[in-house]
Design a protein around this motif. Structure first.
Motif, PDB file in Angstrom:
ATOM      1  N   SER A  45       1.765  -2.545  -6.961  1.00  0.00           N
ATOM      2  CA  SER A  45       0.923  -3.486  -5.878  1.00  0.00           C
ATOM      3  C   SER A  45       0.853  -2.685  -4.505  1.00  0.00           C
ATOM      4  CB  SER A  45       1.666  -4.926  -5.806  1.00  0.00           C
ATOM      5  OG  SER A  45       1.650  -5.484  -6.860  1.00  0.00           O
ATOM      6  N   VAL A  46       1.885  -2.253  -3.963  1.00  0.00           N
ATOM      7  CA  VAL A  46       1.752  -1.813  -2.698  1.00  0.00           C
ATOM      8  C   VAL A  46       0.940  -0.455  -2.480  1.00  0.00           C
ATOM      9  CG1 VAL A  46       3.171  -0.705  -0.723  1.00  0.00           C
ATOM     10  CG2 VAL A  46       3.876  -2.934  -1.649  1.00  0.00           C
ATOM     11  N   GLU A  47       1.304   0.391  -3.769  1.00  0.00           N
ATOM     12  CA  GLU A  47       0.589   1.860  -3.885  1.00  0.00           C
ATOM     13  C   GLU A  47      -0.753   1.376  -3.932  1.00  0.00           C
ATOM     14  OE1 GLU A  47       1.707   4.914  -3.281  1.00  0.00           O
ATOM     15  OE2 GLU A  47       3.537   3.559  -2.873  1.00  0.00           O
ATOM     16  N   ILE A  48      -1.254   0.479  -4.814  1.00  0.00           N
ATOM     17  CA  ILE A  48      -2.610  -0.011  -4.849  1.00  0.00           C
ATOM     18  C   ILE A  48      -3.296  -0.455  -3.476  1.00  0.00           C
ATOM     19  CG2 ILE A  48      -4.168  -1.648  -5.943  1.00  0.00           C
ATOM     20  CD1 ILE A  48      -2.270  -1.478  -8.418  1.00  0.00           C
ATOM     21  N   ILE A  49      -2.652  -0.993  -2.724  1.00  0.00           N
ATOM     22  CA  ILE A  49      -2.881  -1.549  -1.504  1.00  0.00           C
ATOM     23  C   ILE A  49      -3.328  -0.346  -0.404  1.00  0.00           C
ATOM     24  CG2 ILE A  49      -2.490  -2.981   0.620  1.00  0.00           C
ATOM     25  CD1 ILE A  49      -0.749  -4.505  -1.011  1.00  0.00           C
ATOM     26  N   LYS A  50      -2.316   0.597  -0.576  1.00  0.00           N
ATOM     27  CA  LYS A  50      -2.621   1.828   0.171  1.00  0.00           C
ATOM     28  C   LYS A  50      -3.765   2.673  -0.167  1.00  0.00           C
ATOM     29  CE  LYS A  50       2.530   2.170   1.330  1.00  0.00           C
ATOM     30  NZ  LYS A  50       3.736   3.018   1.124  1.00  0.00           N
TER      31      LYS A  50
END
Length: 321
Positions: A45-50
């Protein structure tokens, strides 16, 4: 100082967070603080946000991605987000939902122009195909805090914090009581907000889209999860009772409290035929068992389901499986 802080809990939403982030970064309001609170999500999830953020150069300085030290649950994440938010107003957004491109502009303008503490909008549920507008209360209710609380507790209004833009000082008051249990924590929060102000406005337009995720935690039916769910709802019902007793002594919301006590009992309903769970259902808030039929805020459908549970034939009488 940002105009608005948007708080987004992040946990196992890799399938949906790109859509959510795009809808947030596309907002027409110019000065927004985005707080993505990573609750130790085990997915990407966090990588997708970035990755999404890389497409929005003008938003980069407005975004903070903050990691909790351990998985704490939604109640703790929301509380932490509220505590560090710097915007004049605060609103929440769930990572599997999305918002209209003009949502925060319209809500902020309404709040500032009318000197309001809370602004609400319409709310839509969707499974990705069909969309259904959620319940709406009469517009003349918004100037009466007691009626707002009554509608909320009898399940005739939405308890979500995602359709409510709230002046930051309300959330950051030193005496604001934050729930520690995750289930129905929004009920305790919104009840408390309505106890603190009647300066509430309403935008008669669907601006928030709630995705009904069939894989969400609310669909888990193993015994341990249901036990925890019932206990957590019960704890937040008790907290709501405490909040209301302090603000409005005299028991003026007793019948409404019975409605949410029944909601806590009903956590056991999907597995009531399993060994030992009829007794758990029957004894949780057993003091309301004799009051259900005299409560005008409990629907006929719920009363019939209560009968079916009580005499041991649920879900046969109601046709549920």
């Amino acid at each position: 100082m940002p105009k608005i802080s948007v708080i987004i809990p992040v946990y196992k939403v890799e399938q949906f967070i790109e859509r959510c982030a795009i809808s947030l970064f596309e907002q027409t309001l110019d000065d927004i603080e985005y707080l993505f609170i990573d609750d130790c999500s085990p997915d990407n999830s966090v990588e997708i946000i970035k990755n999404v953020l890389m497409r929005y150069e003008t938003r980069k300085d407005s975004v903070r991605i903050i990691s909790m030290q351990k998985n704490c649950g939604q109640a703790a994440v929301r509380r932490y987000g509220n505590s560090i938010a710097r915007g004049d107003y605060i609103i929440h957004c769930d990572g599997d939902d999305w918002v209209d491109i003009n949502m925060y502009y319209k809500m902020y303008e309404c709040a500032v122009n009318n000197k309001l503490d809370i602004v609400r909008c319409k709310f839509c549920r969707t499974d990705g195909k069909l969309m259904k507008e959620c319940i709406n209360i009469p517009s003349n209710i918004y100037c009466d805090a007691k009626k707002m609380i009554s509608y909320l507790l009898r399940l005739s209004d939405l308890s979500s914090t995602c359709d409510k833009l709230v002046r930051r000082e309300l959330y950051q008051s030193v005496d604001f009581i934050y729930p520690v249990d995750n289930m129905c924590e929004d009920f305790a929060i919104v009840t408390q907000l309505f106890c603190r102000t009647d300066k509430i406005g309403y935008i008669d337009e669907v601006l928030y889209f709630y995705y009904q995720n069939k894989f969400s935690i609310s669909h888990i039916l193993d015994n341990t999860h249901i036990d925890n769910k019932a206990q957590q709802i019960s704890n937040n019902v008790k907290l709501i009772g405490k909040i209301l007793k302090t603000k409005y002594p005299g028991g003026i919301f007793d019948k409404e409290i019975e409605v949410i006590k029944l909601m806590a009992k009903n956590a056991y309903r999907p597995i009531i035929r399993r060994e030992g769970y009829y007794e758990k259902w029957k004894t949780l808030y057993k003091e309301i068992n004799s009051k259900i039929f005299f409560n005008e805020y409990i629907t006929i459908k719920e009363k019939l389901s209560f009968i079916a549970c009580y005499i041991g034939i649920y879900p046969l009488l109601t046709g549920r499986k």
